[in-house]
Design an enzyme around this catalytic site. Structure first.
Site, PDB file in Angstrom:
ATOM      1  N   GLU A 162       0.840  -1.191   0.000  1.00 11.07           N
ATOM      2  CA  GLU A 162       0.000   0.000   0.000  1.00 11.07           C
ATOM      3  C   GLU A 162       0.877   1.244   0.000  1.00 11.07           C
ATOM      4  O   GLU A 162       1.789   1.357   0.803  1.00 11.07           O
ATOM      5  CB  GLU A 162      -0.862  -0.022   1.273  1.00 11.07           C
ATOM      6  CG  GLU A 162      -1.906   1.035   1.285  1.00 11.07           C
ATOM      7  CD  GLU A 162      -2.655   1.065  -0.035  1.00 11.07           C
ATOM      8  OE1 GLU A 162      -3.465   0.169  -0.258  1.00 11.07           O
ATOM      9  OE2 GLU A 162      -2.417   1.979  -0.848  1.00 11.07           O
ATOM     10  N   LYS A 221       8.397  -1.546  -1.513  1.00  8.72           N
ATOM     11  CA  LYS A 221       7.634  -0.821  -0.492  1.00  8.72           C
ATOM     12  C   LYS A 221       8.574  -0.245   0.568  1.00  8.72           C
ATOM     13  O   LYS A 221       8.493   0.940   0.917  1.00  8.72           O
ATOM     14  CB  LYS A 221       6.628  -1.782   0.143  1.00  8.72           C
ATOM     15  CG  LYS A 221       6.018  -1.328   1.427  1.00  8.72           C
ATOM     16  CD  LYS A 221       4.994  -0.247   1.225  1.00  8.72           C
ATOM     17  CE  LYS A 221       4.490   0.259   2.551  1.00  8.72           C
ATOM     18  NZ  LYS A 221       3.326   1.065   2.499  1.00  8.72           N
ATOM     19  N   CYS A 277       4.822   3.937   9.444  1.00 10.88           N
ATOM     20  CA  CYS A 277       5.599   3.263   8.403  1.00 10.88           C
ATOM     21  C   CYS A 277       7.086   3.607   8.353  1.00 10.88           C
ATOM     22  O   CYS A 277       7.920   2.717   8.277  1.00 10.88           O
ATOM     23  CB  CYS A 277       5.004   3.562   7.030  1.00 10.88           C
ATOM     24  SG  CYS A 277       3.525   2.613   6.716  1.00 10.88           S
TER      25      CYS A 277
HETATM   26  C1  UDX Z   1       3.953   7.014   4.347  1.00 12.16           C
HETATM   27  C2  UDX Z   1       4.151   6.967   2.803  1.00 12.16           C
HETATM   28  O1  UDX Z   1       4.076   8.297   2.281  1.00 12.16           O
HETATM   29  C3  UDX Z   1       3.100   6.070   2.183  1.00 12.16           C
HETATM   30  O2  UDX Z   1       3.315   5.954   0.789  1.00 12.16           O
HETATM   31  C4  UDX Z   1       3.200   4.696   2.847  1.00 12.16           C
HETATM   32  O3  UDX Z   1       2.266   3.802   2.314  1.00 12.16           O
HETATM   33  C5  UDX Z   1       3.013   4.808   4.336  1.00 12.16           C
HETATM   34  O4  UDX Z   1       3.974   5.710   4.874  1.00 12.16           O
HETATM   35  P1  UDX Z   1       2.319   8.296   5.982  1.00 12.16           P
HETATM   36  O5  UDX Z   1       3.127   7.704   7.085  1.00 12.16           O
HETATM   37  O6  UDX Z   1       0.830   8.187   6.065  1.00 12.16           O
HETATM   38  O7  UDX Z   1       2.703   7.635   4.584  1.00 12.16           O
HETATM   39  O8  UDX Z   1       2.664   9.855   5.879  1.00 12.16           O
HETATM   40  P2  UDX Z   1       3.661  10.768   5.054  1.00 12.16           P
HETATM   41  O9  UDX Z   1       2.859  11.812   4.371  1.00 12.16           O
HETATM   42  O10 UDX Z   1       4.604  10.012   4.215  1.00 12.16           O
HETATM   43  O11 UDX Z   1       4.448  11.507   6.227  1.00 12.16           O
HETATM   44  C6  UDX Z   1       5.311  10.819   7.119  1.00 12.16           C
HETATM   45  C7  UDX Z   1       5.923  11.758   8.112  1.00 12.16           C
HETATM   46  O12 UDX Z   1       6.885  12.621   7.491  1.00 12.16           O
HETATM   47  C8  UDX Z   1       4.915  12.694   8.793  1.00 12.16           C
HETATM   48  O13 UDX Z   1       5.210  12.806  10.163  1.00 12.16           O
HETATM   49  C9  UDX Z   1       5.124  14.004   8.073  1.00 12.16           C
HETATM   50  O14 UDX Z   1       4.732  15.099   8.853  1.00 12.16           O
HETATM   51  C10 UDX Z   1       6.614  13.972   7.814  1.00 12.16           C
HETATM   52  N1  UDX Z   1       7.031  14.823   6.687  1.00 12.16           N
HETATM   53  C11 UDX Z   1       6.585  14.548   5.431  1.00 12.16           C
HETATM   54  C12 UDX Z   1       7.873  15.898   6.913  1.00 12.16           C
HETATM   55  O15 UDX Z   1       8.283  16.163   8.040  1.00 12.16           O
HETATM   56  N2  UDX Z   1       8.260  16.678   5.848  1.00 12.16           N
HETATM   57  C13 UDX Z   1       7.839  16.428   4.580  1.00 12.16           C
HETATM   58  O16 UDX Z   1       8.244  17.172   3.666  1.00 12.16           O
HETATM   59  C14 UDX Z   1       6.972  15.343   4.358  1.00 12.16           C
END
Ligand code: UDX
Ligand code: ADP
Length: 461
Positions: A162, A221, A277
């Protein structure tokens, strides 16, 4: 094979939204989502669709369209396995907290339990799809359990990782950059892959559906998440350098992001990444590399986590040092507790670790998050080992204005849009002076806040 009945084991952040979209897009397929957690299933079945257990923009509309038509939520795991031709495994795979690989390897006990249950119940051939994030080669373990404990029926194992991100799950599921399906290269494996391709192709362009062998799919993944997390750690490393040199990390991110080879996404400096994740998947990658004796590979990826831990700690230290080296009995308001905006998920949220550091300096923390309940805040702290005495210093409030009332400082931990709309003049009026804002998300308008009278500190400038 024409699939008419699907079952999904695990009604969580992945299983729930994914199955809701499959049910919406494939009205001829009966989709049953099962979970051992009775309360969670009852919440999914709540007649008031806004009360479903997972907050995702747009999800309640999808659920209300499909639920009761061809989307069902149930605790009857055996019944759903028995009738389905295709079974998705979407159970959680947390990092192990015990034994060998503790703190690093994925805990596969829930996966193994599912595999054994499927083997026990299945009376006809099934396609089993691993949807949870799993270490490479898990499919092999699932296959071994199914083949050795089953009733002689044939199982095909597919890996279908996913890529949805929380907060944008519905959009990501409706318009995925790609769908990845890994399977055996045997005729039976290819038939199973085709069956799943047919489902996704109801709404995803076939050119965006990639098929690979199982191991490539599983490793892709982990690699995707490791690359994304690496970008955040890279920009966060630069944020510390910016603070020392007078450069502004937002300007640096903008400048490098316009290089088409680099790209603009995932360059937002923050208090550190969280979520279920990133850390788990990188630890997994590190563990696998170590298992194969690849020390340099393991060290390379581990550094992404080390940088992230440093960023969280650095933020807490900055609050303490700026507040004249003591936060004892001071009230510090946390705006946001979720690991990012538009979700009620708090797993691995930076807020938990920053709160723990501040509580050990005897600060009092006042939390406001639009979607996180107070019980969750306390259980998150308990989970990482904060003592009862420490937890007593953390209180949740129903509004930001209450949480900020008479506070010495505000720390922004989640980038919720509503924080930008507040009456900051009023908030300033009711705080202790000097009033500080530590913006862990570089969300607020620092110039405006400084004009009001706040001492504003962002990340990386
Ligand atoms: C992530 C992956 O994006 C997704 O494809 C996978 O299936 C699951 O893991 P998610 O954990 O839901 O998704 O959130 P994501 O938007 O990737 O953000 C992860 C973390 O990084 C968050 O705490 C977010 O705030 C942080 N982040 C993200 C930053 O600090 N800066 C950024 O520029 C982007
Ligand atoms: P994710 O983010 O991976 O979806 P969640 O923790 O939100 O993780 O969801 C996983 C769900 O799987 C939980 O609701 C849990 O109760 C459920 N689960 C775990 N093991 C089993 C099992 N053997 N049978 C049914 N459900 C299970």
């Amino acid at each position: 094979m024409n699939i008419t009945k699907i079952c999904c084991i695990g009604a969580g952040y992945v299983g729930g939204p994914t199955m809701a979209i499959i049910a919406q897009k494939c009205p001829d397929i009966k989709v049953t989502v099962v979970d051992l957690n009775e309360e969670r299933i009852a919440q999914w079945n709540n007649p008031d669709v806004t009360k479903i257990p997972i907050y995702e923009p747009g999800l309640s509309e999808v659920v209300s369209e499909a639920r009761g038509r061809n989307l069902f939520f149930s605790t009857d795991v055996d019944g759903a396995i028995d009738e389905a031709q295709m079974i998705f495994i979407s159970v959680n795979t947390p990092t192990k907290t015990y034994g060998s690989g503790k703190g690093m390897a994925a805990d596969l006990k829930y996966i193994e339990l599912c595999a054994r249950q499927i083997a026990r119940v299945a009376k006809d051939d099934k396609i089993v799809v691993e949807k949870s994030t799993l270490p490479v080669r898990t499919a092999e373990a699932i296959k071994s359990i199914l083949d050795n404990t089953g009733n002689g029926v044939q199982f095909q194992i597919l890996s279908n990782p996913e890529f949805l991100a929380e907060g944008t799950a519905v959009e990501d599921l409706l318009k995925p950059d790609r769908v990845l399906i890994g399977g055996d290269t045997t005729p039976a494996g290819e038939a199973a892959i085709d069956a799943l391709v047919n489902i996704y192709s109801k709404w995803v362009d076939r050119n965006n559906i990639l098929t690979t062998n199982v191991w490539s799919s599983e490793l892709s993944k982990l690699t995707a998440n490791a690359f994304l997390a690496q970008r955040v750690s890279s920009i966060n490393a630069i944020s510390e350098l910016c603070e020392k040199t007078g450069a502004d990390v937002n300007e640096v991110a903008r400048a490098i992001g316009m290089d088409s080879r680099i790209g603009s996404k995932f360059l937002k400096s923050s208090v550190g990444f969280g979520g279920s994740c990133f850390q788990k998947d990188i630890l997994n990658l590190v563990y696998i590399a170590k298992t194969f004796g690849l020390r340099e590979v393991a060290d390379y990826w581990e550094q992404v986590i080390i940088m992230n831990d440093h960023q969280k700690r650095r933020f807490a230290n900055k609050i303490v040092s700026t507040l004249y080296n003591t936060v004892a009995d001071k009230k510090i308001c946390f705006l946001g507790w979720a690991f990012k905006k538009d979700t009620n998920d708090t797993r691995e949220s930076a807020a938990i670790y920053v709160a723990s550091d501040l509580v050990s300096e005897q600060a009092n923390i006042a939390v406001y998050d639009p979607k996180v309940e107070s019980e969750q805040v306390i259980s998150d702290l308990e989970y990482i080992g904060v003592s009862e005495k420490g937890r007593d210093r953390v209180k949740s409030y129903g509004s930001a204005y209450e949480a900020c009332d008479s506070a010495h400082a505000i720390a922004v931990l989640t980038e919720w849009d509503e924080f930008k709309e507040y009456d900051w003049t009023l908030i300033y009026k009711n705080m202790q002076k000097p009033a500080f804002v530590f913006d862990g998300r570089n969300l607020l308008d620092g110039k405006k806040l400084t004009e009001i009278g706040f001492i504003y500190k962002s990340i990386g400038s």
